[in-house]
Design a protein around this motif. Structure first.
Motif: not given
Length: 321
Positions: A207-222
């Protein structure tokens, strides 16, 4: 008038490409909110052609490399690169990943910490792809719709498309017999204690995953790819794996707030590459798979080429609904 079914990523990208060339465009969307029914709502928004080459064809790199400047005309593009890491027990995954791609440099544990201080001491080897970038999918979709209307295009929400249109961009709902669904699952986390500035990919054999920063301490994890046509919300197992992977990146994510979870079905053909098909006088753009934001620009321009040529040669054949 060129008519388009679907105001998701593909439909809006095509509408923008056509409107910029002076085409009169009308887009029909069943949903009453922009992006509500689009798989792009759950996307990572990664513009990462060299990372994607690890499991894709060279076409993804050649087409995807056009995306950076195309999107930068429409929405903010964060050119911070991609950092690929793996737990020490899975360090062979880094070597495997490196063999299948290019445009990276190997980085040591100290260099990883210099790039992302939040990861200091967590990993001893990785790959850095300095030319890659990311964007915010939901903002990008909204900005794309604004650009369409600014160029004179029409977007009709809560309006089913007429029986026949010039361009079908309805994704997994399209009547294409060889189309399959690939499920993408995500969670949006709020964790101000962690400061990460670029896309991270955590390699794992299963299960490889990614984490993308959205600013303000918010992240998309998928999760990058799950072969499934299940359209419901993420399962408990999937969420446990996603959240456990976030903890593996940094234990500080244990205190993260889970703002949202979701899952979308991405349309794909057998070779996992998008294509343009003419069927009964309608052009279908489909099969963007997990490369939506990366390949939509090139595919939209190709669709616009064909539609504008057809319009000029056969103006009476175009729909006016």
């Amino acid at each position: 008038m060129i008519t388009i079914a679907g105001a998701g990523l593909a439909g809006l990208a095509c509408a923008y490409a056509l409107a910029r060339r002076g085409g009169a465009v009308r887009v029909f969307e069943r949903a009453d909110t922009l992006g509500a029914a689009s798989a792009s709502r759950y996307a990572g928004g990664m513009l990462a052609p060299w990372c994607e080459r690890e499991s894709a064809e060279d076409t993804v790199v050649s087409l995807g490399s056009r995306a950076f400047d195309w999107w930068a005309r429409i929405t903010p593009v964060h050119r911070r690169g991609t950092l690929v890491v793996a737990p020490r027990r899975d360090r062979t995954e880094v070597a495997r990943f490196a063999r299948r791609t290019s445009a990276y440099r190997e980085v040591s544990g100290a260099e990883i910490g210099a790039l992302e201080p939040a990861l200091t001491g967590r990993f001893d080897r990785g790959l850095f792809f300095p030319e890659e970038a990311h964007l915010d999918p939901r903002q990008a979709l909204a900005d794309l719709a604004t650009s369409v209307t600014q160029h004179g295009g029409e977007i009709h929400l809560a309006t089913p498309a007429p029986p026949r249109v010039d361009l079908d961009c309805t994704g997994i709902a399209a009547a294409l017999p060889d189309l399959r669904a690939v499920r993408g699952e995500m969670a949006i986390l709020h964790c101000p204690e962690v400061e990460i500035s670029r896309t991270l990919r955590l390699l794992h054999p299963r299960t490889p995953i990614y984490l993308v920063p959205r600013g303000g301490g918010t992240y998309t994890l998928g999760a990058t790819m799950i072969e499934s046509d299940h359209a419901g919300p993420p399962t408990l197992r999937a969420l446990m794996e996603l959240l456990g992977a976030a903890y593996a990146l940094s234990p500080a994510f244990a205190e993260a707030e889970v703002v949202e979870t979701g899952a979308g079905l991405r349309p794909a053909f057998a070779n996992n590459l998008p294509r343009l098909d003419w069927r009964d006088g309608t052009l279908f753009l489909n099969g963007l798979y997990r490369h939506g934001f990366l390949l939509a620009p090139a595919m939209a321009e190709a669709a616009a080429d064909q539609l504008m040529e057809m319009r000029d040669e056969n103006p009476r054949e175009f729909r006016t609904a």
